[in-house]
Scaffold this motif. Structure first.
Motif, PDB file in Angstrom:
ATOM      1  N   ARG A  19      11.977  -4.585 -18.875  1.00 25.55           N
ATOM      2  CA  ARG A  19      10.992  -5.222 -19.767  1.00 25.55           C
ATOM      3  C   ARG A  19      10.546  -4.259 -20.856  1.00 25.55           C
ATOM      4  O   ARG A  19      10.398  -4.620 -22.020  1.00 25.55           O
ATOM      5  CB  ARG A  19       9.792  -5.698 -18.936  1.00 25.55           C
ATOM      6  CG  ARG A  19       8.550  -6.082 -19.738  1.00 25.55           C
ATOM      7  CD  ARG A  19       8.804  -7.332 -20.586  1.00 25.55           C
ATOM      8  NE  ARG A  19       7.603  -7.816 -21.222  1.00 25.55           N
ATOM      9  CZ  ARG A  19       7.161  -7.414 -22.413  1.00 25.55           C
ATOM     10  NH1 ARG A  19       7.812  -6.509 -23.091  1.00 25.55           N
ATOM     11  NH2 ARG A  19       6.075  -7.935 -22.937  1.00 25.55           N
ATOM     12  N   PHE A  20      10.328  -3.003 -20.463  1.00 24.34           N
ATOM     13  CA  PHE A  20       9.779  -2.035 -21.406  1.00 24.34           C
ATOM     14  C   PHE A  20      10.824  -1.135 -22.061  1.00 24.34           C
ATOM     15  O   PHE A  20      10.574  -0.587 -23.128  1.00 24.34           O
ATOM     16  CB  PHE A  20       8.703  -1.193 -20.729  1.00 24.34           C
ATOM     17  CG  PHE A  20       7.536  -2.019 -20.288  1.00 24.34           C
ATOM     18  CD1 PHE A  20       6.689  -2.604 -21.212  1.00 24.34           C
ATOM     19  CD2 PHE A  20       7.293  -2.256 -18.945  1.00 24.34           C
ATOM     20  CE1 PHE A  20       5.617  -3.399 -20.810  1.00 24.34           C
ATOM     21  CE2 PHE A  20       6.234  -3.036 -18.526  1.00 24.34           C
ATOM     22  CZ  PHE A  20       5.398  -3.608 -19.463  1.00 24.34           C
ATOM     23  N   SER A  21      11.980  -0.950 -21.423  1.00 26.94           N
ATOM     24  CA  SER A  21      12.984  -0.073 -22.032  1.00 26.94           C
ATOM     25  C   SER A  21      14.402  -0.615 -21.904  1.00 26.94           C
ATOM     26  O   SER A  21      15.361   0.146 -21.941  1.00 26.94           O
ATOM     27  CB  SER A  21      12.891   1.326 -21.416  1.00 26.94           C
ATOM     28  OG  SER A  21      13.101   1.264 -20.015  1.00 26.94           O
ATOM     29  N   HIS A  23      16.122  -2.140 -24.039  1.00 32.98           N
ATOM     30  CA  HIS A  23      16.894  -1.898 -25.253  1.00 32.98           C
ATOM     31  C   HIS A  23      17.696  -0.605 -25.179  1.00 32.98           C
ATOM     32  O   HIS A  23      18.678  -0.438 -25.893  1.00 32.98           O
ATOM     33  CB  HIS A  23      15.971  -1.890 -26.474  1.00 32.98           C
ATOM     34  CG  HIS A  23      14.934  -0.831 -26.422  1.00 32.98           C
ATOM     35  ND1 HIS A  23      13.825  -0.918 -25.598  1.00 32.98           N
ATOM     36  CD2 HIS A  23      14.834   0.347 -27.077  1.00 32.98           C
ATOM     37  CE1 HIS A  23      13.088   0.172 -25.755  1.00 32.98           C
ATOM     38  NE2 HIS A  23      13.674   0.944 -26.636  1.00 32.98           N
ATOM     39  N   SER A  27      22.419  -2.883 -25.402  1.00 27.06           N
ATOM     40  CA  SER A  27      22.421  -2.918 -26.862  1.00 27.06           C
ATOM     41  C   SER A  27      23.854  -3.024 -27.358  1.00 27.06           C
ATOM     42  O   SER A  27      24.742  -2.320 -26.860  1.00 27.06           O
ATOM     43  CB  SER A  27      21.766  -1.646 -27.409  1.00 27.06           C
ATOM     44  OG  SER A  27      21.971  -1.536 -28.789  1.00 27.06           O
ATOM     45  N   VAL A  90      11.279  -8.962 -24.547  1.00 22.53           N
ATOM     46  CA  VAL A  90      11.091  -9.067 -25.995  1.00 22.53           C
ATOM     47  C   VAL A  90      11.786  -7.943 -26.758  1.00 22.53           C
ATOM     48  O   VAL A  90      12.025  -8.076 -27.958  1.00 22.53           O
ATOM     49  CB  VAL A  90       9.585  -9.109 -26.355  1.00 22.53           C
ATOM     50  CG1 VAL A  90       8.950 -10.383 -25.833  1.00 22.53           C
ATOM     51  CG2 VAL A  90       8.868  -7.882 -25.820  1.00 22.53           C
ATOM     52  N   ASN A  91      12.126  -6.870 -26.082  1.00 25.03           N
ATOM     53  CA  ASN A  91      12.790  -5.756 -26.753  1.00 25.03           C
ATOM     54  C   ASN A  91      14.311  -5.880 -26.726  1.00 25.03           C
ATOM     55  O   ASN A  91      15.006  -5.015 -27.235  1.00 25.03           O
ATOM     56  CB  ASN A  91      12.361  -4.425 -26.142  1.00 25.03           C
ATOM     57  CG  ASN A  91      12.691  -4.336 -24.663  1.00 25.03           C
ATOM     58  OD1 ASN A  91      13.075  -5.312 -24.037  1.00 25.03           O
ATOM     59  ND2 ASN A  91      12.540  -3.157 -24.103  1.00 25.03           N
ATOM     60  N   LEU A  92      14.834  -6.971 -26.144  1.00 25.63           N
ATOM     61  CA  LEU A  92      16.276  -7.215 -26.117  1.00 25.63           C
ATOM     62  C   LEU A  92      16.612  -8.402 -27.012  1.00 25.63           C
ATOM     63  O   LEU A  92      15.870  -9.375 -27.069  1.00 25.63           O
ATOM     64  CB  LEU A  92      16.745  -7.529 -24.692  1.00 25.63           C
ATOM     65  CG  LEU A  92      16.641  -6.398 -23.682  1.00 25.63           C
ATOM     66  CD1 LEU A  92      17.013  -6.892 -22.296  1.00 25.63           C
ATOM     67  CD2 LEU A  92      17.534  -5.238 -24.076  1.00 25.63           C
ATOM     68  N   SER A  93      17.754  -8.312 -27.666  1.00 23.66           N
ATOM     69  CA  SER A  93      18.174  -9.451 -28.476  1.00 23.66           C
ATOM     70  C   SER A  93      18.628 -10.578 -27.552  1.00 23.66           C
ATOM     71  O   SER A  93      19.098 -10.340 -26.439  1.00 23.66           O
ATOM     72  CB  SER A  93      19.299  -9.041 -29.431  1.00 23.66           C
ATOM     73  OG  SER A  93      20.426  -8.609 -28.708  1.00 23.66           O
TER      74      SER A  93
END
Length: 123
Positions: A19-21, A23, A27, A90-93
């Motif tokens: 959730r937080f990292s 990305h 990627s 939210v930090n992943l496409s």
């Protein structure tokens, strides 16, 4: 019950990390890291399961049951997580959802495989 709780805690920890990292792991720009994520899940799963089986003295069919109990909470909860992928990660496409889902299948399959192979005690 211990293994169900352990499975839930592993799921919670992994979900929080992604959730937080996430990305950093999933990627399109860094295919090396993406590939490494797939390769590293296997030793990671071995590290969170095999020592537990050993210390809890779980062998044979009980080991398979323990593996199922470890995997089950995450498998059930990830049904919802994957449905709401964009809102949770939210930090992943959005197009990374397929890679994340396949990574989850690899992780859960590896957990289940750890329950199949067990050294039997010599009599």
């Amino acid at each position: 019950m211990f293994f169900l709780i352990w499975g839930f805690l592993v799921w919670l920890g992994a979900t929080a990390i992604f959730r937080f990292s996430g990305h950093l792991f999933f990627s399109n720009e860094n295919l090396f890291t993406l590939g490494a994520s797939y390769l590293l899940v296997i030793p990671l799963v071995l590290a969170i399961t095999l020592p537990l089986y050993y210390f809890k003295n779980v062998t044979g069919e009980k080991r398979l049951k323990a593996a199922v109990f470890i995997a089950l909470p995450g498998m059930i909860l990830d049904v919802l997580v994957l449905l709401y992928f964009s809102q949770i990660f939210v930090n992943l496409s959005a197009e990374m959802d397929q890679y994340f889902a396949s990574w989850l299948l690899l992780a859960y399959s590896t957990i289940l495989i750890t329950g199949i192979f067990s050294k039997q005690k010599k009599k």
